[in-house]
Scaffold this motif. Structure first.
Motif, PDB file in Angstrom:
ATOM      1  N   THR A 178       0.837  -1.191   0.000  1.00 18.36           N
ATOM      2  CA  THR A 178       0.000   0.000   0.000  1.00 18.36           C
ATOM      3  C   THR A 178       0.880   1.253   0.000  1.00 18.36           C
ATOM      4  N   PRO A 179       0.300   2.412  -0.303  1.00 21.62           N
ATOM      5  CA  PRO A 179       1.098   3.645  -0.285  1.00 21.62           C
ATOM      6  C   PRO A 179       1.791   3.899   1.057  1.00 21.62           C
ATOM      7  N   ASP A 180       1.197   3.406   2.149  1.00 16.36           N
ATOM      8  CA  ASP A 180       1.854   3.580   3.450  1.00 16.36           C
ATOM      9  C   ASP A 180       2.772   2.402   3.790  1.00 16.36           C
ATOM     10  N   LYS A 181       3.119   1.628   2.756  1.00 19.59           N
ATOM     11  CA  LYS A 181       4.120   0.553   2.810  1.00 19.59           C
ATOM     12  C   LYS A 181       3.690  -0.701   3.583  1.00 19.59           C
ATOM     13  N   ARG A 182       2.384  -0.908   3.724  1.00 18.41           N
ATOM     14  CA  ARG A 182       1.903  -2.160   4.332  1.00 18.41           C
ATOM     15  C   ARG A 182       1.861  -3.237   3.263  1.00 18.41           C
ATOM     16  N   LEU A 183       2.246  -4.433   3.643  1.00 21.41           N
ATOM     17  CA  LEU A 183       2.301  -5.559   2.723  1.00 21.41           C
ATOM     18  C   LEU A 183       1.103  -6.470   2.945  1.00 21.41           C
ATOM     19  N   THR A 184       0.454  -6.834   1.844  1.00 23.44           N
ATOM     20  CA  THR A 184      -0.637  -7.809   1.878  1.00 23.44           C
ATOM     21  C   THR A 184      -0.256  -8.944   0.948  1.00 23.44           C
ATOM     22  N   ILE A 185      -0.393 -10.172   1.432  1.00 27.23           N
ATOM     23  CA  ILE A 185      -0.072 -11.366   0.655  1.00 27.23           C
ATOM     24  C   ILE A 185      -1.261 -12.315   0.726  1.00 27.23           C
ATOM     25  N   GLY A 186      -1.611 -12.901  -0.405  1.00 23.37           N
ATOM     26  CA  GLY A 186      -2.704 -13.872  -0.443  1.00 23.37           C
ATOM     27  C   GLY A 186      -2.589 -14.724  -1.686  1.00 23.37           C
ATOM     28  N   TRP A 187      -3.603 -15.546  -1.931  1.00 23.07           N
ATOM     29  CA  TRP A 187      -3.616 -16.335  -3.161  1.00 23.07           C
ATOM     30  C   TRP A 187      -5.021 -16.469  -3.675  1.00 23.07           C
ATOM     31  N   LEU A 188      -5.096 -16.548  -5.008  1.00 21.51           N
ATOM     32  CA  LEU A 188      -6.371 -16.654  -5.702  1.00 21.51           C
ATOM     33  C   LEU A 188      -6.824 -18.101  -5.758  1.00 21.51           C
ATOM     34  N   LEU A 189      -8.113 -18.307  -5.701  1.00 19.14           N
ATOM     35  CA  LEU A 189      -8.680 -19.638  -5.848  1.00 19.14           C
ATOM     36  C   LEU A 189      -9.227 -19.830  -7.259  1.00 19.14           C
ATOM     37  N   GLU A 190      -9.944 -18.826  -7.744  1.00 15.53           N
ATOM     38  CA  GLU A 190     -10.565 -18.924  -9.063  1.00 15.53           C
ATOM     39  C   GLU A 190      -9.485 -18.973 -10.148  1.00 15.53           C
ATOM     40  N   GLY A 191      -9.631 -19.952 -11.034  1.00 16.19           N
ATOM     41  CA  GLY A 191      -8.685 -20.093 -12.134  1.00 16.19           C
ATOM     42  C   GLY A 191      -7.495 -20.980 -11.816  1.00 16.19           C
ATOM     43  N   PHE A 192      -7.463 -21.526 -10.610  1.00 16.60           N
ATOM     44  CA  PHE A 192      -6.367 -22.389 -10.194  1.00 16.60           C
ATOM     45  C   PHE A 192      -6.928 -23.716  -9.703  1.00 16.60           C
ATOM     46  N   THR A 193      -6.157 -24.770  -9.897  1.00 15.72           N
ATOM     47  CA  THR A 193      -6.597 -26.101  -9.487  1.00 15.72           C
ATOM     48  C   THR A 193      -6.480 -26.256  -7.971  1.00 15.72           C
ATOM     49  N   MET A 194      -7.103 -27.311  -7.461  1.00 13.25           N
ATOM     50  CA  MET A 194      -6.999 -27.603  -6.036  1.00 13.25           C
ATOM     51  C   MET A 194      -5.539 -27.869  -5.658  1.00 13.25           C
ATOM     52  N   GLU A 195      -4.807 -28.541  -6.540  1.00 11.53           N
ATOM     53  CA  GLU A 195      -3.388 -28.815  -6.277  1.00 11.53           C
ATOM     54  C   GLU A 195      -2.597 -27.505  -6.178  1.00 11.53           C
ATOM     55  N   GLN A 196      -2.875 -26.575  -7.074  1.00  7.75           N
ATOM     56  CA  GLN A 196      -2.185 -25.285  -7.019  1.00  7.75           C
ATOM     57  C   GLN A 196      -2.536 -24.532  -5.740  1.00  7.75           C
ATOM     58  N   THR A 197      -3.787 -24.616  -5.326  1.00 10.70           N
ATOM     59  CA  THR A 197      -4.208 -23.977  -4.082  1.00 10.70           C
ATOM     60  C   THR A 197      -3.479 -24.592  -2.890  1.00 10.70           C
ATOM     61  N   GLU A 198      -3.341 -25.899  -2.897  1.00  5.84           N
ATOM     62  CA  GLU A 198      -2.595 -26.576  -1.827  1.00  5.84           C
ATOM     63  C   GLU A 198      -1.129 -26.168  -1.851  1.00  5.84           C
ATOM     64  N   GLN A 199      -0.566 -26.035  -3.049  1.00  3.69           N
ATOM     65  CA  GLN A 199       0.829 -25.604  -3.162  1.00  3.69           C
ATOM     66  C   GLN A 199       0.997 -24.180  -2.644  1.00  3.69           C
ATOM     67  N   ALA A 200       0.050 -23.295  -2.968  1.00  2.00           N
ATOM     68  CA  ALA A 200       0.108 -21.920  -2.470  1.00  2.00           C
ATOM     69  C   ALA A 200       0.097 -21.909  -0.949  1.00  2.00           C
ATOM     70  N   CYS A 201      -0.746 -22.725  -0.365  1.00  2.00           N
ATOM     71  CA  CYS A 201      -0.830 -22.821   1.097  1.00  2.00           C
ATOM     72  C   CYS A 201       0.488 -23.337   1.684  1.00  2.00           C
ATOM     73  N   THR A 202       1.068 -24.339   1.047  1.00  2.00           N
ATOM     74  CA  THR A 202       2.343 -24.900   1.510  1.00  2.00           C
ATOM     75  C   THR A 202       3.454 -23.857   1.424  1.00  2.00           C
ATOM     76  N   ILE A 203       3.500 -23.128   0.320  1.00  2.00           N
ATOM     77  CA  ILE A 203       4.521 -22.096   0.153  1.00  2.00           C
ATOM     78  C   ILE A 203       4.314 -20.985   1.186  1.00  2.00           C
ATOM     79  N   TRP A 204       3.064 -20.602   1.415  1.00  2.00           N
ATOM     80  CA  TRP A 204       2.744 -19.595   2.432  1.00  2.00           C
ATOM     81  C   TRP A 204       3.272 -20.038   3.801  1.00  2.00           C
ATOM     82  N   ARG A 205       3.083 -21.308   4.117  1.00  2.00           N
ATOM     83  CA  ARG A 205       3.529 -21.832   5.416  1.00  2.00           C
ATOM     84  C   ARG A 205       5.038 -21.774   5.595  1.00  2.00           C
ATOM     85  N   GLU A 206       5.787 -21.695   4.492  1.00  2.00           N
ATOM     86  CA  GLU A 206       7.245 -21.569   4.607  1.00  2.00           C
ATOM     87  C   GLU A 206       7.625 -20.307   5.377  1.00  2.00           C
ATOM     88  N   LEU A 207       6.764 -19.295   5.340  1.00  2.00           N
ATOM     89  CA  LEU A 207       7.047 -18.076   6.083  1.00  2.00           C
ATOM     90  C   LEU A 207       6.852 -18.294   7.570  1.00  2.00           C
TER      91      LEU A 207
END
Length: 85
Positions: free
Chosen positions: A37-66
């Motif tokens: 954002t302009p005040d330098k806040r970071l937002t991170i997420g992942w999209l569900l629409e247009g992605f497979t269930m496997e990709q959604t699971e991978q996004a969740c796994t990658i997110w958990r690395e943090l």
């Protein structure tokens, strides 16, 4: 469950050093998004629409690395604030 990019490492940690570019690339490949954002806040997420269930699971796994690791999140934030691709 496979990795989003079969040629990429399964983790963004190489020789004990976290690589925010690798993390962002892998996350984006499976629907991940982020914005600062302009005040330098970071937002991170992942999209569900247009992605497979496997990709959604991978996004969740990658997110958990943090996990609760403030250093990794700060590295991502600093990278994005610097305006690097």
């Amino acid at each position: 469950m496979g990795t989003p990019n079969p040629g990429a490492p399964a983790s963004s940690v190489v020789n004990g050093v976290f690589d925010p570019v690798d993390w962002l690339d892998r996350f984006k490949a499976v629907g991940g998004f982020w914005f600062v954002t302009p005040d330098k806040r970071l937002t991170i997420g992942w999209l569900l629409e247009g992605f497979t269930m496997e990709q959604t699971e991978q996004a969740c796994t990658i997110w958990r690395e943090l996990g609760p690791d403030a250093v990794r999140l700060a590295a991502i934030h600093a990278h994005l604030i610097a305006g690097r691709p």
